[in-house]
Design a protein around this motif. Structure first.
Motif, short mmCIF file in Angstrom:
data_model
loop_
_atom_site.label_atom_id
_atom_site.label_comp_id
_atom_site.label_asym_id
_atom_site.label_seq_id
_atom_site.Cartn_x
_atom_site.Cartn_y
_atom_site.Cartn_z
N MET A 71 0.73 -1.24 0.10
CA MET A 71 0.00 -0.10 -0.13
C MET A 71 0.88 1.18 -0.02
O MET A 71 2.12 1.23 0.69
CB MET A 71 -0.77 0.00 1.29
N LYS A 72 0.64 2.50 -0.75
CA LYS A 72 1.12 3.56 -0.63
C LYS A 72 0.11 4.55 -0.14
O LYS A 72 -1.29 4.67 -0.68
CB LYS A 72 1.66 3.99 -2.07
N LEU A 73 0.45 5.24 0.61
CA LEU A 73 -0.29 6.32 1.33
C LEU A 73 0.34 7.67 1.33
O LEU A 73 1.47 7.99 1.71
CB LEU A 73 -0.72 6.02 2.95
N ASP B 92 -5.55 15.39 -7.48
CA ASP B 92 -5.16 15.06 -9.06
C ASP B 92 -3.67 15.05 -9.14
O ASP B 92 -3.08 14.15 -9.81
CB ASP B 92 -6.01 16.05 -9.99
N LYS B 93 -3.01 16.01 -8.64
CA LYS B 93 -1.54 16.32 -8.76
C LYS B 93 -0.70 15.06 -8.09
O LYS B 93 -0.01 14.16 -8.59
CB LYS B 93 -0.92 17.60 -8.04
N LEU B 94 -1.33 14.48 -7.04
CA LEU B 94 -0.72 13.21 -6.33
C LEU B 94 -1.06 12.09 -7.14
O LEU B 94 -0.17 11.29 -7.15
CB LEU B 94 -1.35 13.24 -4.92
N LEU B 95 -2.20 11.88 -7.35
CA LEU B 95 -2.94 10.55 -8.22
C LEU B 95 -1.81 10.60 -9.51
O LEU B 95 -1.42 9.51 -9.73
CB LEU B 95 -4.21 10.86 -8.66
N ARG B 96 -1.51 11.57 -10.10
CA ARG B 96 -0.67 11.62 -11.31
C ARG B 96 0.85 11.29 -10.99
O ARG B 96 1.39 10.60 -11.69
CB ARG B 96 -0.79 12.93 -12.21
N LYS B 97 1.38 12.08 -9.90
CA LYS B 97 2.46 11.82 -9.51
C LYS B 97 2.81 10.17 -9.10
O LYS B 97 3.93 9.57 -9.67
CB LYS B 97 2.95 12.42 -8.46
N LEU C 206 -4.73 10.06 0.19
CA LEU C 206 -4.72 9.46 -0.86
C LEU C 206 -3.79 8.06 -0.87
O LEU C 206 -2.91 8.15 -0.39
CB LEU C 206 -4.23 10.27 -1.99
N ALA C 207 -4.81 6.89 -0.86
CA ALA C 207 -4.22 5.70 -0.59
C ALA C 207 -4.25 4.58 -1.99
O ALA C 207 -5.19 4.86 -2.92
CB ALA C 207 -4.88 4.86 0.57
N GLY D 233 -10.01 1.38 1.73
CA GLY D 233 -10.80 2.85 2.11
C GLY D 233 -9.60 3.50 3.03
O GLY D 233 -8.76 2.85 3.72
N VAL D 234 -9.73 4.79 2.94
CA VAL D 234 -8.91 5.72 3.68
C VAL D 234 -9.84 6.93 4.31
O VAL D 234 -10.84 7.28 3.75
CB VAL D 234 -7.63 6.33 2.83
#
Length: 121
Positions: free
Chosen positions: A1-3, A42-47, A87-88, A95-96
């Motif tokens: 998992m990445k959080l 969105d930025k974290l998701l894309r990164k 964002l997990a 779920g987070v």
């Protein structure tokens, strides 16, 4: 998992580079803080996805309204509270939840509850 847990105030965001999902979502928002939260997520998701080698992806919406990726075996979940976002990612559904802890004043309960109940609370 990445959080990822981030304060949105630590980010400069550019509305020019965002996913179609975020563009559609932001177009419906009025509150500047909600807009910034969406842009940071969105930025974290894309990164993260770019770091995993996924430069092209699509965020879709399930029948129940939950966003999901068009990438097999990569699931994500989002939560936010005030200026914080979480964002997990995982290879299984997850779920987070994040919540800002606020100091509570329980003095007004004294009029409603017995002293033993107040001690329990």
């Amino acid at each position: 998992m990445k959080l990822f847990i981030e304060n949105i105030n630590n980010f400069d965001v550019d509305e020019g580079s965002m996913s179609n999902y975020t563009r559609d979502k932001v177009a419906k928002l009025k509150n500047p803080k909600d807009i910034k939260r969406s842009l940071v997520i969105d930025k974290l998701l894309r990164k993260y996805l770019n770091s995993e080698g996924y430069n092209r992806f699509q965020v879709n919406i399930s029948e129940k309204g939950k966003p999901y990726l068009n990438i097999p075996n990569i699931f994500f979940n989002i939560s936010h509270s005030d200026d914080m976002v979480a964002l997990a990612f995982h290879n299984l559904e997850l779920g987070v939840d994040i919540e800002r802890v606020k100091e509570r004043n329980f003095n007004f309960y004294r009029d409603w509850f017995h002293s033993k109940e107040i001690e329990y609370i």
